[in-house]
Motif scaffolding. Structure first.
Motif, PDB file in Angstrom:
ATOM      1  N   ALA A 173      -9.344  19.139 -24.818  1.00  0.00           N
ATOM      2  CA  ALA A 173      -9.793  18.708 -26.149  1.00  0.00           C
ATOM      3  C   ALA A 173     -11.117  17.964 -26.050  1.00  0.00           C
ATOM      4  O   ALA A 173     -11.202  16.747 -26.267  1.00  0.00           O
ATOM      5  CB  ALA A 173      -8.724  17.828 -26.804  1.00  0.00           C
ATOM      6  N   THR A 174     -12.153  18.716 -25.727  1.00  0.00           N
ATOM      7  CA  THR A 174     -13.500  18.181 -25.667  1.00  0.00           C
ATOM      8  C   THR A 174     -14.440  19.361 -25.482  1.00  0.00           C
ATOM      9  O   THR A 174     -14.003  20.422 -25.028  1.00  0.00           O
ATOM     10  CB  THR A 174     -13.658  17.152 -24.522  1.00  0.00           C
ATOM     11  OG1 THR A 174     -14.989  16.631 -24.512  1.00  0.00           O
ATOM     12  CG2 THR A 174     -13.347  17.771 -23.178  1.00  0.00           C
ATOM     13  N   GLY A 175     -15.718  19.196 -25.819  1.00  0.00           N
ATOM     14  CA  GLY A 175     -16.575  20.365 -25.917  1.00  0.00           C
ATOM     15  C   GLY A 175     -17.674  20.517 -24.889  1.00  0.00           C
ATOM     16  O   GLY A 175     -18.610  21.281 -25.112  1.00  0.00           O
ATOM     17  N   GLU A 176     -17.600  19.824 -23.758  1.00  0.00           N
ATOM     18  CA  GLU A 176     -18.655  19.972 -22.766  1.00  0.00           C
ATOM     19  C   GLU A 176     -18.679  21.391 -22.183  1.00  0.00           C
ATOM     20  O   GLU A 176     -17.649  22.042 -22.050  1.00  0.00           O
ATOM     21  CB  GLU A 176     -18.474  18.966 -21.627  1.00  0.00           C
ATOM     22  CG  GLU A 176     -18.754  17.527 -22.012  1.00  0.00           C
ATOM     23  CD  GLU A 176     -17.616  16.874 -22.764  1.00  0.00           C
ATOM     24  OE1 GLU A 176     -17.811  15.780 -23.310  1.00  0.00           O
ATOM     25  OE2 GLU A 176     -16.518  17.458 -22.808  1.00  0.00           O
ATOM     26  N   THR A 194     -18.409   9.668 -32.081  1.00  0.00           N
ATOM     27  CA  THR A 194     -17.004   9.968 -32.349  1.00  0.00           C
ATOM     28  C   THR A 194     -16.585   9.246 -33.639  1.00  0.00           C
ATOM     29  O   THR A 194     -17.328   8.408 -34.154  1.00  0.00           O
ATOM     30  CB  THR A 194     -16.143   9.555 -31.153  1.00  0.00           C
ATOM     31  OG1 THR A 194     -16.516   8.230 -30.728  1.00  0.00           O
ATOM     32  CG2 THR A 194     -16.350  10.517 -29.984  1.00  0.00           C
ATOM     33  N   PRO A 195     -15.420   9.589 -34.230  1.00  0.00           N
ATOM     34  CA  PRO A 195     -15.097   9.176 -35.604  1.00  0.00           C
ATOM     35  C   PRO A 195     -15.312   7.713 -35.967  1.00  0.00           C
ATOM     36  O   PRO A 195     -15.930   7.417 -36.996  1.00  0.00           O
ATOM     37  CB  PRO A 195     -13.626   9.583 -35.727  1.00  0.00           C
ATOM     38  CG  PRO A 195     -13.523  10.793 -34.882  1.00  0.00           C
ATOM     39  CD  PRO A 195     -14.394  10.508 -33.679  1.00  0.00           C
ATOM     40  N   LYS A 196     -14.801   6.796 -35.169  1.00  0.00           N
ATOM     41  CA  LYS A 196     -14.936   5.376 -35.503  1.00  0.00           C
ATOM     42  C   LYS A 196     -16.408   4.990 -35.685  1.00  0.00           C
ATOM     43  O   LYS A 196     -16.783   4.315 -36.653  1.00  0.00           O
ATOM     44  CB  LYS A 196     -14.301   4.532 -34.394  1.00  0.00           C
ATOM     45  CG  LYS A 196     -14.602   3.046 -34.463  1.00  0.00           C
ATOM     46  CD  LYS A 196     -14.059   2.321 -33.243  1.00  0.00           C
ATOM     47  CE  LYS A 196     -14.523   0.873 -33.198  1.00  0.00           C
ATOM     48  NZ  LYS A 196     -14.032   0.178 -31.980  1.00  0.00           N
ATOM     49  N   ALA A 221     -19.927  17.718 -35.002  1.00  0.00           N
ATOM     50  CA  ALA A 221     -18.768  18.317 -35.662  1.00  0.00           C
ATOM     51  C   ALA A 221     -17.445  17.664 -35.287  1.00  0.00           C
ATOM     52  O   ALA A 221     -16.449  17.864 -35.987  1.00  0.00           O
ATOM     53  CB  ALA A 221     -18.705  19.818 -35.344  1.00  0.00           C
ATOM     54  N   VAL A 222     -17.418  16.882 -34.225  1.00  0.00           N
ATOM     55  CA  VAL A 222     -16.156  16.219 -33.867  1.00  0.00           C
ATOM     56  C   VAL A 222     -15.806  15.119 -34.864  1.00  0.00           C
ATOM     57  O   VAL A 222     -14.690  14.601 -34.855  1.00  0.00           O
ATOM     58  CB  VAL A 222     -16.197  15.630 -32.434  1.00  0.00           C
ATOM     59  CG1 VAL A 222     -16.508  16.697 -31.409  1.00  0.00           C
ATOM     60  CG2 VAL A 222     -17.177  14.470 -32.326  1.00  0.00           C
TER      61      VAL A 222
END
Length: 409
Positions: free
Chosen positions: A137-140, A241-243, A265-266
């Motif tokens: 669950a990450t896009g690298e 990231t979201p926060k 986009a995350v």
């Protein structure tokens, strides 16, 4: 030979052939640690606490999805045992939890562990042990390296290609941009930054006026946003990231800074990012998507989204339905279900990876129309397509055509 004797001989022959056939069927069943006639053990590591705890919803959704599978009879008659541990987004803790899952719990594979530095910390271990590190669950870009890491596979589109799409958009829409970049000081941010510069090409040096990194341990990134305004950046690449994305949107509005705001986009979740930041402050932000936005009314009568809502009604009633992480987790869990069903009775780790690397045009409930999952032995990047989106009103509005991220470069 009498008639009775012939009948008896024929009967015994039939019994022998049946037994041989059954023996062959039993022989076809192959298991590694973590799989039996009745069970498949799946391991998972999530930041249920710490700076990225908002993404704990991913693990909770996946647990609910496997509960759904079990209630419907399991996968080829086998129930899923889903073991999910918290690592608080701390790489040393991730290593500890991965060893526990593999060496103590005896899982067949580790599925959907979250985070760039955390997955990097266990990548060599997983490949040395030949245990699938599946759909991280990450896009690298590093998760698509089957030659050197044949037991590790990503799922979502990689960050470098996402960044190239934004670079192409900037060069077309704002060729004289003054670009300010805020990025997370780890592989996530650095991979994105690399893709952006690659996409801007020889114009990168003249267009980028500020590069600033933040650490996930910082309580606020307000000072970084003020810095971006100070250098008169009129395009803001928000690789957070979201926060921190919510903080960036809110602070930019507070200080009256109105650049072309392009968001990773995350962090496009309406419920987790846009609403906490302030809907008015988020207007006009640009990003890209490959998943359906649960808040978009256009999906109200969509078959796939109806199925998603029915799933939540029954198995995860407390879910935040405006959180894109929930639809993300649903889609990736469906992908694992597809792989495990394709394994049949050969539930070896080698066959899990073989089937994961043999997905053809898989369409899922949560993916945008036209976006399909494809893999091969030489391509461990299941999704490469995206569509640009703009925040308008209380939801995201799609625009332009679906673009293959590889073309973005």
């Amino acid at each position: 030979m009498s008639f009775v004797t012939r009948r008896l001989a024929g009967f015994l022959t039939a019994i022998s052939l049946l037994a041989a056939g059954q023996g062959g069927a039993f022989a076809q069943k192959k298991y590694d640690t973590g799989a039996t006639d009745t069970e498949i053990k799946i391991g998972n590591i999530m930041p249920y606490s710490g700076p990225l705890s908002a993404w704990g919803a991913i693990g909770k959704t996946e647990a609910a999805y496997f509960q759904k599978i079990n209630s419907e009879g399991g996968i080829n008659g086998r129930k899923i045992t889903f073991i999910s541990y918290d690592d608080a987004f701390s790489p040393p803790k991730t290593v500890e939890q991965a060893r526990k899952l593999v060496e103590s719990d005896g899982v067949l594979l580790i599925f959907q562990s979250l985070g760039g530095p955390t997955n990097a910390a266990i990548q060599k271990y997983m490949n040395t042990r030949k245990v699938p590190q599946l759909f991280v669950a990450t896009g690298e870009a590093r998760w698509n390296d089957p030659q050197n890491f044949p037991w590790t596979m990503g799922w979502q589109p990689n960050l470098q290609n996402e960044a190239r799409i934004y670079a192409k958009y900037i060069l077309k829409e704002k060729p004289d941009a003054r670009i300010g970049i805020l990025y997370e000081n780890n592989d996530f941010g650095k991979d994105f930054l690399k893709g952006l510069k690659n996409g801007l090409g020889d114009r990168a040096a003249s267009l980028i006026v500020a590069e600033d990194a933040y650490d996930v341990t910082e309580p606020t990134i307000d000072s970084h946003i003020v810095k971006m305004k100070t250098v008169n950046a009129d395009v803001f690449l928000d690789i957070t990231t979201p926060k921190f994305a919510a903080q960036a949107i809110r602070k930019a509005a507070e200080i009256g800074w109105k650049p072309l705001h392009i968001l990773s986009a995350v962090s496009v979740s309406v419920g987790v990012v846009m609403k906490p930041a302030g809907i008015e402050a988020a207007q006009g932000i640009i990003s890209s998507a490959y998943l359906k936005d649960p808040t978009d009314p256009q999906w109200k009568n969509d078959r796939g989204m109806k199925a998603w809502n029915e799933f939540l009604d029954k198995y995860y009633r407390d879910a935040n339905r405006s959180d894109v992480s929930v639809i993300y987790a649903y889609a990736v869990a469906q992908t694992l279900e597809h792989v495990l069903r394709a394994c049949g009775d050969d539930l070896t780790r080698e066959n899990v990876m073989k089937q994961a690397a043999n997905i053809r045009d898989l369409e899922l409930d949560g993916l945008l129309p036209g976006i399909k999952i494809n893999t091969s032995a030489t391509d461990f990047a299941p999704i490469s397509q995206r569509q640009m989106i703009r925040f308008k009103g209380e939801t995201w509005e799609r625009f332009g055509e679906i673009v293959d991220a590889d073309v973005g470069g």
